[in-house]
Scaffold this motif. Structure first.
Motif, PDB file in Angstrom:
ATOM      1  N   VAL A 172       0.320  -2.154 -10.331  1.00  0.00           N
ATOM      2  CA  VAL A 172       1.228  -3.103  -9.685  1.00  0.00           C
ATOM      3  C   VAL A 172       2.534  -3.219 -10.473  1.00  0.00           C
ATOM      4  O   VAL A 172       3.607  -3.410  -9.891  1.00  0.00           O
ATOM      5  N   GLY A 233       1.128  -6.103  -2.389  1.00  0.00           N
ATOM      6  CA  GLY A 233       0.038  -7.069  -2.505  1.00  0.00           C
ATOM      7  C   GLY A 233      -1.265  -6.530  -1.941  1.00  0.00           C
ATOM      8  O   GLY A 233      -2.339  -6.748  -2.512  1.00  0.00           O
ATOM      9  N   LEU A 236      -2.745  -4.059  -4.451  1.00  0.00           N
ATOM     10  CA  LEU A 236      -3.388  -4.728  -5.574  1.00  0.00           C
ATOM     11  C   LEU A 236      -4.704  -5.377  -5.137  1.00  0.00           C
ATOM     12  O   LEU A 236      -5.693  -5.363  -5.881  1.00  0.00           O
ATOM     13  N   TYR A 237      -4.727  -5.940  -3.942  1.00  0.00           N
ATOM     14  CA  TYR A 237      -5.967  -6.532  -3.407  1.00  0.00           C
ATOM     15  C   TYR A 237      -7.065  -5.462  -3.337  1.00  0.00           C
ATOM     16  O   TYR A 237      -8.203  -5.685  -3.760  1.00  0.00           O
ATOM     17  N   PRO A 265      -8.773 -12.603  -4.064  1.00  0.00           N
ATOM     18  CA  PRO A 265      -9.652 -11.544  -4.590  1.00  0.00           C
ATOM     19  C   PRO A 265     -10.770 -12.064  -5.477  1.00  0.00           C
ATOM     20  O   PRO A 265     -11.880 -11.534  -5.445  1.00  0.00           O
ATOM     21  N   SER A 277      -5.322 -11.957  -9.485  1.00  0.00           N
ATOM     22  CA  SER A 277      -5.714 -12.512  -8.191  1.00  0.00           C
ATOM     23  C   SER A 277      -4.625 -13.436  -7.646  1.00  0.00           C
ATOM     24  O   SER A 277      -4.267 -13.364  -6.459  1.00  0.00           O
ATOM     25  N   THR A 280      -1.667 -11.423  -6.452  1.00  0.00           N
ATOM     26  CA  THR A 280      -1.939 -10.807  -5.149  1.00  0.00           C
ATOM     27  C   THR A 280      -1.650 -11.785  -4.020  1.00  0.00           C
ATOM     28  O   THR A 280      -1.010 -11.438  -3.016  1.00  0.00           O
TER      29      THR A 280
END
Length: 565
Positions: A172, A233, A236-237, A265, A277, A280
Motif C-alpha cells: 500500500v 483500499g 489492501l483489503y 478487515p 485495517s 483500509t
C-alpha cells in the motif's frame, strides 16, 4: 488540477455512480510471463465509468510468428476481447521479451489508446510497467510495453492466503505513492485491481496498464482520483483478508456475505493489523464505509500517502536462522602403504610405548626438573604469605578511615528511584486545533520497545516556522521531587524539560505555566534539573525535529520516557 483525468482521452462518458473497483472483470495482460490473463467476453461494469461498446472493426487476423515493424515477433496471444488482442512478443532488435496490445486503426478506441499510451510513456516512472512504443501503421494500432518474467501478480500471491503484515504495508505504501505521482501528472489508472499490481523478485511493487487498460476498455470517470484511491483500499483489503470487499467474487477471491455491508478487515479475519485495517476503511469510505476512529476519508492517493506516513512504521520480520548441524568427526582409514593388511574383524595389536629414559642423562634431567619445581613452590608460598600480611594491614587502616569519613559525612545520599507516570496528554497550545496526534500518546510509556508516539509531519525541522514547538504533559499523580527524566527518540531531537509549579492544583493549559528546568538534544537524552524540582506535571517540549528515514518527513517520535526521583 482538474479532477477530470486524461487517462482515457476521447472516451465517451458513461453513467453510474458506484466505484470502478466493484467490477469483477479482469485487466488486460501487461507483462507477466507466467500469469496469463483470465478475461471474460464482457465486463461486468459496476463503476462510475462504464465500458463503451466494442467497435465494429474485427480484431486483426494475426498469428504466432507474425512480425510488426519488422521487429516485434508475436509469440503467444494472452487476451482477445472487444476487438483488440494482447500478445507476448520478442523484440528481435534488442533481443528481449515485450508485451503488445493490437487493435484495428478504425476501432472506436484506437485514438484514445494511442493518446493514453503516449501520455503514460512520458511519465517515465519506474514504479509503472513502461510503455516502449505506440505506433499506427498498416491499418493497425499497437502499443508495446515491458514484459516482466520475474514478477508475480497480486492475484497469484493471494492464492495461498493473505500477505504478511509487512508485505501488505509495503504494497500500500508503494502503490499509493506511485498513483499520487501519476495523478500529479494528470494520469489515472481506473482499472487498478489485483491483476494490475505486481511484485518483482527484488520485493518491489509495480503497476501495469496505467491509462492504457482503461482506454482499451473505454472506461472513464468524473472522479478518477477517488476511483483509484478506493481501488487501492480494495487491494489492501484483499491483501489483509484474502477476501474481495464487495458481494461478488472476483480475481479468485470470495466476496463478502450479502446484506452485511462493508465490514472492517479486522472483523473478517483475526490477527489483522489494526492500523492497516483502519487505513483500509479510510480509503474505502468512498463506498459508504465508516472508519472506526472517525478519521476523515481519503479521497485522493495524495491523502492516502499522508495517512500512511502518519502511521507507526511497520518493521520487517526478523530473519530466521537455521542452527548448523552438530559437528561430526570424520574418521579416515589409515592406509597400509606396503604393510601387510589385517583381516576384517581381526583385533589390531596395540603398539608398546617406548621405555622411559633409563640412561645416566635421563636421570640427571629428572633431578633437575624436580629441583626447579621445589624451588618454584617455595618462592610462590613466600610471596603468597607476604601478600596476605599486607592485605590484613591495609584492611585495618581502611576500616578506620571509612569509620572516620562516615562520622564526618553523616548519612548517605538518598538512592534515585523510578517514578510511575500516571497519565500523559499531547500538548499543542500554539497549533490551530490544539491537538497533536493524540491517538498513540500512551505508547511513550508502555513496555513495548518498538512503539512510539509521533508528531504531525512538517516541511522543516523548525515546524515549518508555524510554531516554536509541541510536546506531551506527564502526570506523576502527586507532587514529587524529580531528579532526572530520560527520553528516547527516533532520530536526534532537541527537547526542553519544563515543570509546573508544585502548588498548582490542576494541570496548566498554557506554555507560560511551565518553567524550563533542563534542555538537551540527541536520540537518547537525560535531562537533570539544575535545582531541586518538586512538581506533579512535567512538560516534554520538542523544539527541533529530525528528518525521518522511512518517509523523509520532519517529525518528532518519542519511543520511551522514564522519570526518576
Amino acid at each position: 488540477m482538474a479532477e477530470r483525468s486524461t487517462a482515457a482521452v476521447d472516451v465517451a462518458d458513461n453513467s453510474g455512480d458506484e466505484p470502478l473497483t466493484a467490477q469483477a472483470d479482469q485487466s488486460t495482460a501487461d507483462g507477466v510471463a507466467k500469469n496469463r490473463e483470465r478475461d471474460t467476453d464482457t465486463d461486468e461494469a459496476q463503476g462510475s465509468g462504464g465500458t463503451e461498446g466494442p467497435g465494429k472493426a474485427s480484431p486483426p487476423e494475426l498469428h504466432s510468428g507474425h512480425k510488426l515493424a519488422r521487429r516485434y515477433r508475436l509469440e503467444e496471444c494472452v487476451t482477445r476481447l472487444d476487438g483488440f488482442s494482447s500478445w507476448r512478443a520478442v523484440d528481435e532488435k534488442l533481443r528481449r521479451a515485450v508485451g503488445v496490445h493490437i487493435l484495428p486503426a478504425d476501432h472506436t478506441r484506437a485514438r484514445s489508446v494511442l493518446a493514453a499510451a503516449r501520455s503514460s510513456a512520458l511519465l517515465g516512472d519506474p514504479r509503472f510497467v513502461q510503455v516502449l512504443d505506440a505506433v499506427e501503421e498498416n491499418d493497425l494500432v499497437y502499443v508495446v510495453h515491458e514484459w516482466l518474467p520475474d514478477a508475480t501478480e497480486l492475484t497469484t500471491l493471494l492464492a495461498p492466503g493473505p500477505l504478511e503484515v509487512y508485505e501488505a504495508y509495503q504494497m500500500v505504501t508503494q502503490v499509493s505513492a506511485a498513483m499520487a505521482a501519476a495523478h500529479r501528472e494528470g494520469l489515472a489508472h481506473l482499472r487498478l485491481n489485483p491483476n494490475a499490481v505486481l511484485r518483482t523478485s527484488s520485493g518491489q511493487w509495480r503497476i501495469r496498464g496505467l491509462a492504457v487498460n482503461a482506454a482499451l476498455r473505454g472506461i472513464s470517470s468524473d472522479t478518477p482520483q477517488r476511483t483509484d484511491t478506493e481501488a487501492i483500499g480494495a487491494l489492501l483489503y484483499a491483501a489483509l483478508t484474502q477476501r474481495w470487499p464487495y458481494e461478488s467474487d472476483a480475481y479468485g477471491l470470495s466476496g463478502l456475505p450479502k446484506d452485511v455491508g462493508l465490514i472492517a478487515p479486522d472483523q473478517v479475519r483475526a490477527g489483522v493489523h489494526r492500523g492497516l485495517s483502519e487505513l483500509t476503511m479510510r480509503a474505502l469510505a468512498n463506498n459508504g464505509a465508516t472508519a472506526s476512529r472517525h478519521e476523515s476519508a481519503c479521497t485522493t492517493p495524495e491523502e492516502l500517502v499522508k495517512a500512511v506516513g502518519e502511521m507507526p512504521r511497520i518493521r520487517p520480520p526478523e530473519p530466521s536462522f537455521t542452527a548448523p548441524p552438530d559437528y561430526q568427526r570424520t574418521t579416515y582409514q589409515q592406509g597400509t602403504y606396503g604393510r601387510q593388511s589385517q583381516h576384517p574383524g581381526a583385533t589390531q595389536p596395540v603398539p608398546t610405548p617406548p621405555a622411559p629414559l633409563q640412561s645416566r642423562t635421563g636421570k640427571a634431567l629428572k633431578w633437575a626438573v624436580s629441583a626447579l619445581l621445589i624451588a618454584a613452590l617455595g618462592l610462590g608460598s613466600w610471596q603468597l604469605a607476604d601478600a596476605l600480611m599486607d592485605q590484613g594491614g591495609k584492611s585495618e587502616d581502611t576500616n578506620q578511615t571509612q569509620t572516620t569519613e562516615d562520622d564526618d559525612k553523616g548519612q548517605a545520599k538518598p538512592v534515585s528511584k523510578p517514578i510511575a507516570i500516571q497519565g500523559v496528554r499531547d500538548f499543542d497550545p500554539l497549533g490551530s486545533d490544539g491537538s497533536e496526534n493524540p491517538r498513540d500518546i500512551d505508547k511513550i510509556y508502555d513496555t513495548a520497545p518498538d512503539t512510539y508516539w509521533q508528531t504531525s509531519f512538517y516541511t522543516s525541522s523548525d515546524f515549518g516556522r508555524l510554531k516554536s514547538g509541541v510536546g506531551v504533559i506527564l502526570d506523576l499523580g502527586k507532587v514529587q521531587q524529580v531528579g532526572k527524566v530520560t527520553i528516547t527518540f527516533v532520530g536526534d531531537t532537541s527537547v526542553e524539560l519544563r515543570a509546573a509549579s508544585g502548588d498548582t492544583g490542576s494541570e496548566p493549559t498554557t506554555l507560560e505555566s511551565y518553567a524550563k528546568v533542563a534542555e538537551g538534544s540527541g536520540s537518547s537524552v537525560t535531562l537533570k534539573p539544575g535545582q531541586t524540582t518538586k512538581t506533579r506535571y512535567l512538560l516534554v517540549w520538542l523544539t527541533d525535529l529530525p528528518r525521518q528515514a522511512d518517509d523523509g518527513q520532519f517529525r518528532g517520535r518519542i519511543m520511551d520516557v522514564k522519570v526518576n526521583s
